[in-house]
Design a protein around this motif. Structure first.
Motif, PDB file in Angstrom:
ATOM      1  N   TYR A 176      45.836 -26.025  28.638  1.00 46.74           N
ATOM      2  CA  TYR A 176      44.389 -26.114  28.875  1.00 46.74           C
ATOM      3  C   TYR A 176      44.109 -27.302  29.766  1.00 46.74           C
ATOM      4  N   PRO A 177      43.347 -27.122  30.818  1.00 41.57           N
ATOM      5  CA  PRO A 177      42.804 -25.846  31.300  1.00 41.57           C
ATOM      6  C   PRO A 177      43.858 -25.026  32.031  1.00 41.57           C
ATOM      7  N   VAL A 178      43.666 -23.718  32.061  1.00 42.89           N
ATOM      8  CA  VAL A 178      44.677 -22.856  32.694  1.00 42.89           C
ATOM      9  C   VAL A 178      44.826 -23.166  34.175  1.00 42.89           C
ATOM     10  N   GLU A 179      43.762 -23.689  34.805  1.00 42.76           N
ATOM     11  CA  GLU A 179      43.831 -24.012  36.237  1.00 42.76           C
ATOM     12  C   GLU A 179      44.769 -25.183  36.514  1.00 42.76           C
ATOM     13  N   GLY A 180      45.095 -25.936  35.468  1.00 43.56           N
ATOM     14  CA  GLY A 180      45.881 -27.140  35.679  1.00 43.56           C
ATOM     15  C   GLY A 180      44.953 -28.327  35.909  1.00 43.56           C
ATOM     16  N   LEU A 237      37.360 -43.229  31.457  1.00 40.53           N
ATOM     17  CA  LEU A 237      37.906 -42.202  32.340  1.00 40.53           C
ATOM     18  C   LEU A 237      39.433 -42.136  32.313  1.00 40.53           C
ATOM     19  N   ALA A 238      40.108 -43.271  32.405  1.00 40.26           N
ATOM     20  CA  ALA A 238      41.579 -43.251  32.441  1.00 40.26           C
ATOM     21  C   ALA A 238      42.146 -42.698  31.132  1.00 40.26           C
ATOM     22  N   GLY A 239      41.598 -43.126  30.004  1.00 39.37           N
ATOM     23  CA  GLY A 239      42.075 -42.645  28.708  1.00 39.37           C
ATOM     24  C   GLY A 239      41.812 -41.161  28.510  1.00 39.37           C
ATOM     25  N   ALA A 240      40.626 -40.703  28.922  1.00 36.55           N
ATOM     26  CA  ALA A 240      40.297 -39.283  28.791  1.00 36.55           C
ATOM     27  C   ALA A 240      41.183 -38.448  29.713  1.00 36.55           C
ATOM     28  N   ALA A 241      41.443 -38.945  30.917  1.00 35.65           N
ATOM     29  CA  ALA A 241      42.306 -38.224  31.859  1.00 35.65           C
ATOM     30  C   ALA A 241      43.731 -38.116  31.313  1.00 35.65           C
ATOM     31  N   ALA A 242      44.226 -39.193  30.696  1.00 39.52           N
ATOM     32  CA  ALA A 242      45.568 -39.160  30.102  1.00 39.52           C
ATOM     33  C   ALA A 242      45.625 -38.158  28.953  1.00 39.52           C
ATOM     34  N   ALA A 243      44.574 -38.127  28.120  1.00 41.82           N
ATOM     35  CA  ALA A 243      44.526 -37.171  27.009  1.00 41.82           C
ATOM     36  C   ALA A 243      44.485 -35.740  27.541  1.00 41.82           C
ATOM     37  N   LEU A 244      43.699 -35.509  28.591  1.00 46.89           N
ATOM     38  CA  LEU A 244      43.606 -34.181  29.190  1.00 46.89           C
ATOM     39  C   LEU A 244      44.965 -33.730  29.731  1.00 46.89           C
ATOM     40  N   THR A 245      45.660 -34.627  30.412  1.00 50.40           N
ATOM     41  CA  THR A 245      46.971 -34.299  30.964  1.00 50.40           C
ATOM     42  C   THR A 245      47.941 -33.930  29.841  1.00 50.40           C
TER      43      THR A 245
END
Length: 170
Positions: free
Chosen positions: A30-34, A14-22
């Motif tokens: 992406y995503p446009v919503e932020g 989760l932490a790694g995926a969240a960092a990649a998403l940010t």
């Protein structure tokens, strides 16, 4: 030689995926919503299955298959195909950080989601913002068919044009 892996999402990712998403939001919008709460966005209760993409052991991408939740692509496919909504799922949350592109991870992640759909008898649909031309090319190359266009609404009355796709027959 750089090493890539696509594997099922685990809680420890989760932490790694969240960092990649940010990072992807900062480079691509992406995503446009932020992503005020990236962990919650990634672990929505609507997620049926998810995968991460790794490059040399670091999480650099993600994709999810999600239960329908009022998406235009779902209602378009129901109208066009006559399929029941409970036989449809949404390919969502697909992203790969800029530095890891050109390793076909987006394609590998999409293929993992498509395999899941086939194994579970689900037709996958999605919508993609028209600004995301590389994503549209990927889906079309993998045989996804455009089923219509819509306007993706977000934020405080903002909207952006989007194209809806359905995955190829199993």
């Amino acid at each position: 030689m750089e090493h890539t892996v696509v594997r099922p999402f685990e809680d420890a990712d989760l932490a790694g995926a969240a960092a990649a998403l940010t990072e992807v939001h900062a480079t691509d919008g992406y995503p446009v919503e932020g992503v005020q709460r990236p962990e919650a966005w990634l672990r929505s209760a609507d997620v049926m299955a998810a995968w991460v993409g790794e490059l040399d052991g670091a999480i650099v991408g993600h994709v999810a298959v999600m239960r329908p939740h009022g998406e235009d692509a779902v209602s378009m496919w129901v109208r066009q195909s006559g399929e029941r909504e409970d036989r449809i799922a949404v390919l969502a949350r697909l992203f790969v950080v800029k530095a890891a592109r050109k390793h076909a991870l987006g394609e590998s992640l999409t293929q993992a989601a498509m395999s899941y759909g086939r194994e579970h008898g689900l037709r996958l649909v999605l919508d993609v913002m028209t600004k995301d031309t590389a994503a549209m090319r990927l889906y079309e190359r993998l045989g996804w068919q455009e089923i219509g266009r819509t306007s993706h609404r977000y934020g405080d009355g903002q909207s952006i044009d989007a194209v809806c796709y359905a995955a190829p027959d199993a």
